[in-house]
Design a protein around this motif. Sequence first.
Motif, PDB file in Angstrom:
ATOM      1  N   ILE A 184       0.994  -1.263   0.245  1.00 21.16           N
ATOM      2  CA  ILE A 184       0.311  -0.220  -0.380  1.00 21.16           C
ATOM      3  C   ILE A 184       0.769   0.599   0.604  1.00 21.16           C
ATOM      4  O   ILE A 184       0.098   2.320  -0.270  1.00 21.16           O
ATOM      5  N   ALA A 185       2.115   1.242   0.283  1.00 13.77           N
ATOM      6  CA  ALA A 185       3.283   2.098   0.408  1.00 13.77           C
ATOM      7  C   ALA A 185       4.179   1.414   0.033  1.00 13.77           C
ATOM      8  O   ALA A 185       5.123   0.542   0.361  1.00 13.77           O
ATOM      9  N   ARG A 186       4.915   2.502  -0.647  1.00 14.13           N
ATOM     10  CA  ARG A 186       6.596   2.556  -0.959  1.00 14.13           C
ATOM     11  C   ARG A 186       7.391   3.311   0.128  1.00 14.13           C
ATOM     12  O   ARG A 186       7.659   4.574  -0.105  1.00 14.13           O
ATOM     13  N   ALA A 187       8.254   3.760   0.325  1.00 21.34           N
ATOM     14  CA  ALA A 187       9.648   4.252   0.872  1.00 21.34           C
ATOM     15  C   ALA A 187      11.205   3.484   0.772  1.00 21.34           C
ATOM     16  O   ALA A 187      11.643   2.481   0.498  1.00 21.34           O
TER      17      ALA A 187
ATOM     18  N   ALA B 232       0.044   6.334   4.201  1.00 23.21           N
ATOM     19  CA  ALA B 232      -0.958   5.217   3.682  1.00 23.21           C
ATOM     20  C   ALA B 232      -2.277   5.438   4.125  1.00 23.21           C
ATOM     21  O   ALA B 232      -2.688   6.934   4.880  1.00 23.21           O
ATOM     22  N   ARG B 233      -2.886   5.808   4.031  1.00 22.51           N
ATOM     23  CA  ARG B 233      -4.232   5.536   3.743  1.00 22.51           C
ATOM     24  C   ARG B 233      -4.652   5.097   5.061  1.00 22.51           C
ATOM     25  O   ARG B 233      -4.428   4.023   5.527  1.00 22.51           O
ATOM     26  N   PRO B 234      -5.647   6.695   6.060  1.00 19.95           N
ATOM     27  CA  PRO B 234      -6.136   5.359   7.228  1.00 19.95           C
ATOM     28  C   PRO B 234      -6.615   4.500   6.966  1.00 19.95           C
ATOM     29  O   PRO B 234      -7.442   4.347   6.245  1.00 19.95           O
ATOM     30  N   GLY B 235      -6.508   3.484   8.318  1.00 21.50           N
ATOM     31  CA  GLY B 235      -7.393   2.092   7.662  1.00 21.50           C
ATOM     32  C   GLY B 235      -6.816   1.127   8.997  1.00 21.50           C
ATOM     33  O   GLY B 235      -5.947   1.921  10.201  1.00 21.50           O
TER      34      GLY B 235
END
Length: 63
Positions: free
Chosen positions: A29-32, A44-47
């Motif tokens: 859901i995210a990269r870094a 990232a989006r909250p969830g």
Amino acid sequence: MTIKLKLELASGQSLKGAPLELLAKGVPIARAVLGEQGEVMFDARPGTAQLAVRVDRTILKTR
């Protein structure tokens, strides 16, 4: 939402520059990229989900 982590290897080796993925339920859901002192921040989006971090396997060389 920003998720901040600090990663350290037991061996003391550096992973500086390693691309990482943040996974939710096994899906990226995210990269870094890992910083010099082992720090990394993911946007990232909250969830609600079980999260995990893995090295992005695209850096692995194949023969």
